[in-house]
Design a protein around this motif. Structure first.
Motif, PDB file in Angstrom:
ATOM      1  N   HIS A  60       0.912  -1.012   0.152  1.00 30.17           N
ATOM      2  CA  HIS A  60      -0.080   0.076  -0.070  1.00 30.17           C
ATOM      3  C   HIS A  60       0.940   1.351  -0.188  1.00 30.17           C
ATOM      4  O   HIS A  60       0.349   2.228   0.295  1.00 30.17           O
ATOM      5  N   ARG A  61       2.004   1.122  -0.389  1.00 28.51           N
ATOM      6  CA  ARG A  61       2.940   2.205  -0.564  1.00 28.51           C
ATOM      7  C   ARG A  61       2.708   2.919  -2.050  1.00 28.51           C
ATOM      8  O   ARG A  61       1.916   2.195  -2.896  1.00 28.51           O
ATOM      9  N   PRO A  62       3.460   3.963  -2.179  1.00 25.05           N
ATOM     10  CA  PRO A  62       3.113   4.730  -3.631  1.00 25.05           C
ATOM     11  C   PRO A  62       3.492   3.634  -4.592  1.00 25.05           C
ATOM     12  O   PRO A  62       4.255   2.736  -4.590  1.00 25.05           O
ATOM     13  N   PRO A  63       2.930   3.609  -5.980  1.00 23.27           N
ATOM     14  CA  PRO A  63       3.367   2.646  -6.785  1.00 23.27           C
ATOM     15  C   PRO A  63       4.808   2.922  -7.217  1.00 23.27           C
ATOM     16  O   PRO A  63       5.571   4.033  -7.058  1.00 23.27           O
ATOM     17  N   GLU A  64       5.227   1.872  -7.804  1.00 28.56           N
ATOM     18  CA  GLU A  64       6.574   1.657  -8.044  1.00 28.56           C
ATOM     19  C   GLU A  64       7.169   2.855  -9.070  1.00 28.56           C
ATOM     20  O   GLU A  64       8.065   3.444  -8.904  1.00 28.56           O
ATOM     21  N   CYS A  65       6.525   3.243 -10.116  1.00 29.81           N
ATOM     22  CA  CYS A  65       6.767   4.489 -10.797  1.00 29.81           C
ATOM     23  C   CYS A  65       6.882   5.708 -10.232  1.00 29.81           C
ATOM     24  O   CYS A  65       7.979   6.341 -10.486  1.00 29.81           O
ATOM     25  N   VAL A  66       6.124   5.877  -9.228  1.00 28.97           N
ATOM     26  CA  VAL A  66       6.247   7.070  -8.142  1.00 28.97           C
ATOM     27  C   VAL A  66       7.456   7.224  -7.437  1.00 28.97           C
ATOM     28  O   VAL A  66       8.474   7.912  -7.381  1.00 28.97           O
ATOM     29  N   ARG A  67       7.694   5.613  -6.828  1.00 31.75           N
ATOM     30  CA  ARG A  67       8.802   5.671  -5.944  1.00 31.75           C
ATOM     31  C   ARG A  67      10.166   5.797  -6.761  1.00 31.75           C
ATOM     32  O   ARG A  67      11.051   6.668  -6.297  1.00 31.75           O
ATOM     33  N   LEU A  68      10.194   5.306  -8.069  1.00 35.32           N
ATOM     34  CA  LEU A  68      11.270   5.364  -8.706  1.00 35.32           C
ATOM     35  C   LEU A  68      11.626   6.825  -9.150  1.00 35.32           C
ATOM     36  O   LEU A  68      12.683   7.572  -9.517  1.00 35.32           O
ATOM     37  N   TRP A  69      10.541   7.324  -9.822  1.00 34.57           N
ATOM     38  CA  TRP A  69      10.521   8.610 -10.330  1.00 34.57           C
ATOM     39  C   TRP A  69      10.880   9.607  -9.341  1.00 34.57           C
ATOM     40  O   TRP A  69      11.887  10.612  -9.414  1.00 34.57           O
ATOM     41  N   ARG A  70      10.645   9.673  -8.097  1.00 35.52           N
ATOM     42  CA  ARG A  70      11.036  10.377  -7.092  1.00 35.52           C
ATOM     43  C   ARG A  70      12.478  10.520  -6.816  1.00 35.52           C
ATOM     44  O   ARG A  70      13.251  11.291  -6.560  1.00 35.52           O
ATOM     45  N   MET A  71      13.213   9.353  -6.790  1.00 36.51           N
ATOM     46  CA  MET A  71      14.547   8.992  -6.774  1.00 36.51           C
ATOM     47  C   MET A  71      15.229   9.872  -7.870  1.00 36.51           C
ATOM     48  O   MET A  71      16.462  10.240  -7.876  1.00 36.51           O
ATOM     49  N   VAL A  72      14.638   9.673  -9.151  1.00 41.28           N
ATOM     50  CA  VAL A  72      15.219  10.011 -10.306  1.00 41.28           C
ATOM     51  C   VAL A  72      15.536  11.601 -10.265  1.00 41.28           C
ATOM     52  O   VAL A  72      16.341  12.150 -10.584  1.00 41.28           O
ATOM     53  N   GLN A  73      14.223  12.280  -9.643  1.00 41.13           N
ATOM     54  CA  GLN A  73      14.303  13.557  -9.507  1.00 41.13           C
ATOM     55  C   GLN A  73      15.375  14.022  -8.482  1.00 41.13           C
ATOM     56  O   GLN A  73      15.800  15.212  -8.617  1.00 41.13           O
ATOM     57  N   VAL A  74      15.570  13.569  -7.303  1.00 40.41           N
ATOM     58  CA  VAL A  74      16.680  13.688  -6.530  1.00 40.41           C
ATOM     59  C   VAL A  74      17.863  13.748  -7.207  1.00 40.41           C
ATOM     60  O   VAL A  74      18.883  14.439  -6.957  1.00 40.41           O
ATOM     61  N   LEU A  75      17.989  12.764  -8.050  1.00 42.61           N
ATOM     62  CA  LEU A  75      19.395  12.549  -8.772  1.00 42.61           C
ATOM     63  C   LEU A  75      19.359  12.979 -10.070  1.00 42.61           C
ATOM     64  O   LEU A  75      20.415  12.866 -10.821  1.00 42.61           O
TER      65      LEU A  75
END
Length: 232
Positions: A60-75
């Motif tokens: 029930h955490r954010p979808p994988e696409c969002v989790r990955l996208w957030r890390m990409v944004q940081v980097l």
């Protein structure tokens, strides 16, 4: 402990954009990965790892696409990021996808501590995966845990084939603890058929899978977990 993903029938970026879940950050992630991977990325039609995981949410955490996208944004400003997204996240091999995800998880925490990072392109021979600047000097990082023995490679391909076989049988969200034998590698359909039969009967004890492919037990009622033991 992972949720078995539901393989969606999306065939392209445009098709995926029509998914009712493609709203808010999911829509932002879809648009950004579409730009980074290119309009002609074959991942949707060929069920690449990123496509099969894109809309999946774990526990029930954010979808994988969002989790990955957030890390990409940081980097976003990290040198080498585009290559990691294209050849790792957007690649067809599960081992490359998992290595890219773990690299993002590790390095995305560094900028918040004031550490500059960069991804280093891997060439033939031993090389570092990343460079992190700690305080006043850089260090190179070798993610040894990400480089699996060659004998595990066939199991990555098997898992992809098994997920597709399970999806065809509507087995989404049912937890399985699997103890597989080498024979399973050549027969994912037999494994899926055995899992479907056991799930339909609600079996709670270990029993053999067809054609000597292994044995399994259904996890507790309502579980979404799956754990696999490979003989390697």
């Amino acid at each position: 402990m992972l949720s078995l993903p539901k393989l969606d029938a999306h065939q392209s970026w445009a098709d995926a954009a029509t998914d009712p879940r493609a709203r808010g950050e999911v829509a932002d992630a879809l648009a950004d990965f579409r730009r980074m991977l290119g309009e002609d990325w074959p991942g949707w039609a060929a069920a690449y790892p990123l496509a099969s995981q894109f809309f999946v949410d774990f526990q029930h955490r954010p979808p994988e696409c969002v989790r990955l996208w957030r890390m990409v944004q940081v980097l976003r400003r990290a040198p080498g990021l585009d290559d990691v997204v294209k050849s790792g996240l957007g690649g067809k091999q599960w081992s490359d996808y998992l290595a890219a995800v773990m690299g993002l998880e590790f390095l995305s925490r560094a900028p918040s501590a004031g550490c500059a990072v960069e991804f280093i392109e891997r060439r033939s021979g031993p090389t570092a995966d990343a460079r992190v600047r700690l305080v006043d000097r850089p260090i190179t990082v070798e993610f040894k845990a990400l480089h699996d023995p060659e004998d595990l490679e066939p199991w990555y391909e098997f898992e992809g084939a098994l997920m597709m076989a399970l999806a065809k049988r509507g087995l989404h969200g049912i937890g399985f603890e699997r103890d597989l034998e080498p024979a399973a590698l050549a027969n994912p359909e037999a494994v899926a058929e055995g899992l479907a039969s056991i799930a339909a009967r609600g079996v709670r004890e270990f029993e053999p899978l067809p054609d000597g492919t292994g044995r399994r037990v259904v996890c507790r009622s309502g579980a979404r977990a799956a754990r696999t033991h490979h003989p390697t």
